[in-house]
Design a protein around this motif. Sequence first.
Motif, PDB file in Angstrom:
ATOM      1  N   GLY A 127       0.809  -1.210   0.000  1.00  0.00           N
ATOM      2  CA  GLY A 127       0.000   0.000   0.000  1.00  0.00           C
ATOM      3  C   GLY A 127       0.842   1.258   0.000  1.00  0.00           C
ATOM      4  N   GLY A 129       0.401   5.940   0.680  1.00  0.00           N
ATOM      5  CA  GLY A 129      -0.447   7.080   1.001  1.00  0.00           C
ATOM      6  C   GLY A 129       0.315   8.122   1.797  1.00  0.00           C
ATOM      7  N   HIS A 147      -4.194   5.844   3.780  1.00  0.00           N
ATOM      8  CA  HIS A 147      -3.575   5.020   2.757  1.00  0.00           C
ATOM      9  C   HIS A 147      -4.577   4.109   2.057  1.00  0.00           C
ATOM     10  CE1 HIS A 147      -0.382   5.772   5.857  1.00  0.00           C
ATOM     11  NE2 HIS A 147       0.270   6.142   4.767  1.00  0.00           N
ATOM     12  N   ILE A 148      -4.154   3.604   0.924  1.00  0.00           N
ATOM     13  CA  ILE A 148      -4.873   2.574   0.191  1.00  0.00           C
ATOM     14  C   ILE A 148      -3.959   1.354   0.093  1.00  0.00           C
ATOM     15  CG2 ILE A 148      -5.899   1.892  -2.019  1.00  0.00           C
ATOM     16  CD1 ILE A 148      -7.557   3.900  -0.530  1.00  0.00           C
ATOM     17  N   TYR A 150      -3.636  -3.020  -1.174  1.00  0.00           N
ATOM     18  CA  TYR A 150      -4.159  -4.234  -1.802  1.00  0.00           C
ATOM     19  C   TYR A 150      -3.781  -5.400  -0.913  1.00  0.00           C
ATOM     20  CZ  TYR A 150      -4.691  -8.170  -4.988  1.00  0.00           C
ATOM     21  OH  TYR A 150      -5.050  -9.366  -5.546  1.00  0.00           O
ATOM     22  N   PHE A 166      -9.128  -4.486  -2.116  1.00  0.00           N
ATOM     23  CA  PHE A 166      -8.533  -3.190  -1.798  1.00  0.00           C
ATOM     24  C   PHE A 166      -9.187  -2.670  -0.529  1.00  0.00           C
ATOM     25  CE2 PHE A 166      -7.418  -3.401  -6.272  1.00  0.00           C
ATOM     26  CZ  PHE A 166      -6.141  -2.854  -6.286  1.00  0.00           C
ATOM     27  N   ARG A 167      -8.357  -2.180   0.387  1.00  0.00           N
ATOM     28  CA  ARG A 167      -8.852  -1.602   1.628  1.00  0.00           C
ATOM     29  C   ARG A 167      -8.287  -0.197   1.816  1.00  0.00           C
ATOM     30  NH1 ARG A 167     -11.099  -4.877   5.763  1.00  0.00           N
ATOM     31  NH2 ARG A 167     -11.142  -7.102   5.221  1.00  0.00           N
ATOM     32  N   SER A 168      -9.072   0.635   2.455  1.00  0.00           N
ATOM     33  CA  SER A 168      -8.551   1.883   2.995  1.00  0.00           C
ATOM     34  C   SER A 168      -7.918   1.557   4.335  1.00  0.00           C
ATOM     35  CB  SER A 168      -9.683   2.893   3.180  1.00  0.00           C
ATOM     36  OG  SER A 168      -9.242   4.000   3.955  1.00  0.00           O
ATOM     37  N   GLN A 191      -9.686   0.018   8.949  1.00  0.00           N
ATOM     38  CA  GLN A 191      -9.375  -0.591   7.660  1.00  0.00           C
ATOM     39  C   GLN A 191     -10.625  -1.229   7.038  1.00  0.00           C
ATOM     40  OE1 GLN A 191      -6.191  -3.333   8.643  1.00  0.00           O
ATOM     41  NE2 GLN A 191      -4.631  -1.762   8.320  1.00  0.00           N
ATOM     42  N   LEU A 194     -12.927  -1.290   0.358  1.00  0.00           N
ATOM     43  CA  LEU A 194     -13.439  -0.187  -0.454  1.00  0.00           C
ATOM     44  C   LEU A 194     -14.787  -0.539  -1.085  1.00  0.00           C
ATOM     45  CD1 LEU A 194     -10.249   1.204  -2.215  1.00  0.00           C
ATOM     46  CD2 LEU A 194     -11.367   1.983  -0.134  1.00  0.00           C
TER      47      LEU A 194
END
Length: 250
Positions: A127, A129, A147-148, A150, A166-168, A191, A194
């Motif tokens: 990730g 960010g 952040h973003i 995978y 994909f997660r924030s 977390q 998305l």
Amino acid sequence: MKYFLALLFLSFSFIAQSQILNAESLRKVTDTSGFSGSVSLGFSLKRDVNDYFAFSSSTHLQYKMNKHLVLLKNDIELKNIEGNKFENAGITHVRYNYKFHPRIAWEVFAQAQYNKVSKIDFRGLVGMGPRFKLTTSENYKFYLGTHIMYEQEELSDGVTPLQRDFRSTSYLSFSLYPTETISFVSTTYYQPKLKDFGDYRLSNQTSLLIDFFKNFAFKTSYTFIYDETPAVGIPNSQYNLESGFVYSFD
């Protein structure tokens, strides 16, 4: 030689003390460039599926030069579950920071872990960010990261399929330094996926560090994790109370 030994330990110990690593625990405050780091040993009382005692070791190495910062961390944990047997877990994390503004840095990170008790065969993620410094005082510091990432996760519950999402991943961290020998650090992560914000993880780690003498300190930490969709048979919430000793080097 000591830096080589630390790196060797990191490369052979690919194994997580918790499901969400507190990235703020990787950072060693120092004004000097070059290598620095720490080695710690700890004992903890934990609860997830069972109650058990755990022994853990953590190695952290960082390299700082001008606007660049590279962090490496490796945690290993052995768990004695209800006095019957030992299980293990672990995590390896690498992170790069580039500070392009006195109060803003760009972070890129990668992580791999497994946790046998939590039925995580493998969880890998990458990730990036921004990271924002919200204060300027040296007695207290607040940081915000957005952040973003995978993530790929393989669970051993026999039901959940391979997951790729994909997660924030956002965090708020603060550090307090009431005296020259006491540090207090707390970090909270959120977390969500998305594509489904109802599927999220939430964690907080709060640590107290007391310096005994040069390079040696006592540390106690409390970690709480909530996972909305854990592996089948694993509780949504887990905690970890750990104490131990830390040796730091520059």
